[in-house]
Design an enzyme around this catalytic site. Structure first.
Site, PDB file in Angstrom:
ATOM      1  N   CYS A   1      50.456  74.207  49.821  1.00 16.90           N
ATOM      2  CA  CYS A   1      49.419  74.102  50.853  1.00 16.90           C
ATOM      3  C   CYS A   1      49.993  74.300  52.251  1.00 16.90           C
ATOM      4  O   CYS A   1      49.289  74.752  53.156  1.00 16.90           O
ATOM      5  CB  CYS A   1      48.707  72.764  50.759  1.00 16.90           C
ATOM      6  SG  CYS A   1      49.802  71.328  50.802  1.00 16.90           S
TER       7      CYS A   1
ATOM      8  N   HIS B   1      49.542  66.469  52.101  1.00 17.88           N
ATOM      9  CA  HIS B   1      48.698  67.660  51.936  1.00 17.88           C
ATOM     10  C   HIS B   1      48.381  68.285  53.289  1.00 17.88           C
ATOM     11  O   HIS B   1      48.108  67.582  54.264  1.00 17.88           O
ATOM     12  CB  HIS B   1      47.392  67.260  51.236  1.00 17.88           C
ATOM     13  CG  HIS B   1      46.527  68.423  50.854  1.00 17.88           C
ATOM     14  ND1 HIS B   1      46.990  69.489  50.118  1.00 17.88           N
ATOM     15  CD2 HIS B   1      45.220  68.690  51.116  1.00 17.88           C
ATOM     16  CE1 HIS B   1      46.003  70.354  49.937  1.00 17.88           C
ATOM     17  NE2 HIS B   1      44.924  69.898  50.540  1.00 17.88           N
TER      18      HIS B   1
END
Length: 779
Positions: free
Chosen positions: A311, A735
């Site tokens: 990510c 994340h």
């Protein structure tokens, strides 16, 4: 009609190291899931699209490889009668590709135009079978995504265990120094049992195993609850501070009377806990009333599939290709793709491929193989592009980005900028990173004689330290921090400070005032917000809301006026530059504190110099952030180089010469990389044919004043265009997502790019709290 190329092609099966590109085209994202399928070359295993772009024919013509196997795959319809299972390492469904897809293959000759060659031909059949069975490029990446690459180490290979003894089962039930009964680690050298460090997910720990290692020097331990009868377990080397593999684990445990066959895994491994923790850091995909955010489709609204902890890459790539300079450089209308031997290994080709994939809208469509039900959203999200080839190129040769571990998104951005800057650009095409470059100017003034010195440095981003002020909180609550404005952070960055430097012009030890301002502004200003607090001597990322207006704001007040007529400059001739550069005197109190913590003196001085010689805490944070720098143990150099590393620094030249990389090429490499030794080594290997000649006109240009590095024109108004946000306590975990300002029909709205999910955002407050990298455009 028989094809004459079959007998003369001299085909061979792909070997274990041969990449087989049988998922998507190496020059665009057309794939085996498209109606025309994908043509895989039976000679070199390149994947080419046979559709309207026909990159397969281009490859066949340029390489003389006419024989291909066309692979077409259709997804079997999935009807969800219940919510889909959550992805986890602990429950991997044994579902094969045949369960999910129907695949059809045909062998073709692109030169003869024959579309149905005999697959049973002994010259073709075995090759096609091997191509279909071979691990594809992305499959290899996905396997790595769930397992960190771990090896053994010298401390395990040379482990000398104490004499054997039977550890009674009751002594394996709790830590020898506290009452903890889980997260227990056995020292493989002496058999001592201690609790581990506290882990994510509420797993307790008082670090008694680590304390034992520090007291005794015994480095290797195994987590009891992770041992399986098959011989796998969490093995940690405290000396290396790394998770390791012990090939002799069974024998090492038997020394303490522990038999593998009698063990059962009772606790999650470190890898499993890391995966579970990363899955917890999620950004809201619903509105306040619980409705799903609306998926978006179209040009510039294409998601990127997560390849496993990727990510950080997806968020940076989305922001970069929202910049006009990147769109113009790599997007449609640039011209034909370069004719290279291996498109998958060519950075120019892969950057154009990702630009086409993200910007064209060709691949931005709902995933069509999911039937709508009560357990799926009304409109499915995208499948997402799989940027495996680009990720491989970006990470090639890099110790961190070549792994599947989570990485710092800002470090990746700097690495990508470096790769693009150093790559060869086709004639007439500019370097798109130039739009991000600008010049900072530093002003030093002796507090006694008032003489000044101005130095400038070209950059592509700035760091801002975010002030931390905790708000009152109830006992047991997570600490919250007072919001700060972007202006406060910029004011701190450009504020005047006093540094302890000695002036050899007037021999004063009073110090210098120092201030840094912009000499020029870029078209796109990249800002990295550092939100770090030190907890138990460990830097931890905290969430401090930085308030940024959506409306344009002016940076005019941060523009340097340069040297004024009434200011007397410090001498700048060669002799004076060698002797009159202000001598650095490290803060004695801070230096003593850092050395007391065990840091080497060279590193302490370097950290104090880099942080303005102010205090031990700032220097310590810098040390933790730069511990892996290749030149961390190189003494701080204060040569007369206008604030930049000298391209002909004798010490750096000596380092390169010791590696056999001396001579004019080494001098040029240091010049091209602004004195960065690590980048200079990379430059030397990537420019083997460069003899080291320096263009005289280029050599005469002063460093930091390169043509095109920003503009000093006013007004300098900037507006927030995109940000990379992060959730998690470390920039190497958690994340990352991107929020980008987009034109949706008649309206300008914020759009969230969360891997393959692309949705319109109603509330942007959350993104401001977790912002890590800002992209401001000049308006």
């Amino acid at each position: 009609m028989a094809c004459p190329h079959v007998s003369s092609a001299n085909l061979s099966k792909p070997g274990p190291s041969d990449p087989v590109y049988r998922e998507d085209c190496t020059q665009c994202f057309d794939s085996i899931d498209d109606p025309a399928g994908l043509d895989v070359c039976l000679k070199c295993f390149n994947g080419g699209c046979p559709g309207d772009r026909n990159h397969a024919k281009l490859h066949s013509t340029s390489h003389g490889h006419p024989l291909v196997v066309n692979i077409r795959r259709t997804r079997k319809v999935i009807e969800r009668d219940e919510p889909p299972l959550k992805m986890s390492k602990l429950a991997i469904a044994a579902e094969t590709e045949a369960d999910r897809y129907e695949t059809k293959t045909t062998v073709k000759c692109l030169e003869c135009g024959l579309d149905e060659l005999d697959k049973e031909d002994p010259a073709i059949g075995p090759i096609v079978d091997s191509v279909m069975k071979a691990n594809t490029f992305s499959q290899k990446e996905e396997v790595k995504a769930w397992e960190q690459e771990m090896t053994s180490c010298e401390h395990i290979l040379t482990l000398q265990q104490d004499p054997p003894k039977q550890i009674e089962s009751q002594d394996l039930g709790h830590c020898s120094k506290c009452d903890l009964k889980e997260n227990l680690w056995l020292c493989l050298q002496c058999g001592a049992l201690g609790c581990g460090r506290a882990q994510f997910g509420g797993v307790g720990g008082n670090s008694h195993a680590l304390a034992h290692s520090q007291e005794t020097g015994h480095g290797v331990a195994v987590k009891l609850g992770s041992i399986t009868p098959e011989g796998t377990a969490d093995v940690y080397c405290y000396t290396c501070d790394e998770e390791r593999v012990d090939e002799e684990l069974g024998a090492h445990l038997a020394n303490w009377g522990i038999l593998l066959s009698e063990r059962q895994k009772t606790e999650k491994s470190l890898t499993e806990m890391q995966i579970e923790q990363n899955l917890r850091w999620e950004f809201s995909m619903t509105t306040e009333d619980g409705k799903e955010l609306t998926p978006q489709f179209g040009p510039g609204l294409t998601g990127l599939k997560n390849l496993g902890n990727s990510c950080y890459l997806a968020s940076i790539i989305q922001c970069l290709f929202d910049i006009p300079a990147f769109q113009e450089r790599y997007g449609a209308g640039v011209g034909p793709l370069p004719n290279v031997l291996d498109p998958a290994q060519d950075l120019e080709t892969q950057l154009r491929k990702i630009a086409d994939g993200l910007l064209s809208g060709r691949y931005s469509k709902p995933e069509s193989d999911i039937t709508v039900s009560e357990h799926s959203p009304e409109v499915p999200h995208q499948k997402g592009l799989q940027p495996s080839m680009l990720k491989h190129l970006i990470g090639r040769g890099h110790a961190e980005f070549s792994t599947m571990r989570q990485q710092d998104a800002f470090e990746l951005l700097q690495h990508v900028i470096k790769l693009i800057t150093r790559s060869k650009h086709p004639s007439g095409l500019p370097d798109p990173t130039q739009s991000m470059r600008f010049v900072l100017e530093q002003r030093l003034q002796c507090l006694n004689c008032k003489k000044v010195r101005y130095s400038s440095n070209e950059q592509d981003s700035i760091f801002i330290d975010v002030p931390l002020e905790k708000l009152p909180a109830e006992e047991g609550e997570e600490p919250k921090y007072k919001p700060v404005t972007l202006k406060e952070c910029l004011d701190n960055l450009t504020a005047t400070e006093v540094v302890e430097l000695g002036c050899t012009s007037c021999s004063s030890k009073d110090g210098f005032s120092k201030r840094t301002l912009f000499k020029t502004f870029p078209e796109v200003l990249v800002v990295n917000a550092r939100k770090m607090a030190v907890v138990n001597w460990v830097p931890v990322k905290v969430d401090v809301p930085v308030l940024v207006d959506d409306e344009p704001f002016a940076l005019d007040s941060y523009l340097s006026k340069g040297q004024q007529p009434d200011e007397e400059a410090l001498p700048e001739d060669e002799a004076a530059a060698a002797s009159n550069v202000p001598a650095f005197v490290p803060n004695a109190e801070a230096l003593a504190m850092l050395e007391g913590m065990g840091f080497p003196r060279v590193r302490c001085e370097k950290a104090l110099h880099a942080t303005g010689n102010s205090d031990a805490n700032s220097a310590m944070e810098w040390l933790f952030a730069h511990m892996e720098d290749p030149d961390i143990d190189v003494p701080v150099s204060l040569g007369g180089d206008s604030g930049c590393a000298s391209a002909a620094d004798p010490e750096k030249l000596a380092m390169l010469e010791s590696m056999g990389l001396g001579g004019p090429r080494a001098v040029k490499a240091l010049k091209e990389t602004n004195g960065d030794v690590e980048r200079a080594i990379e430059w030397l290997f990537s420019h083997p044919d460069d003899g080291g000649a320096v263009d005289e006109e280029e050599a005469a240009a002063p460093a930091g004043d390169k043509k095109g590095a920003g503009s000093a024109e006013l007004p300098a108004n900037f507006q927030l265009q995109s940000i990379v946000c992060h959730k998690g306590t470390s920039i190497h975990a958690g994340h990352y997502v991107a929020f980008i300002r987009k034109q949706l029909g008649e309206q300008t709205s914020w759009v969230l790019f969360n891997d393959e999910k692309v949705v319109k955002v109603e509330d942007v407050e959350e993104m401001k709290k977790f912002a890590y990298v800002y992209f401001f455009k000049r308006v």
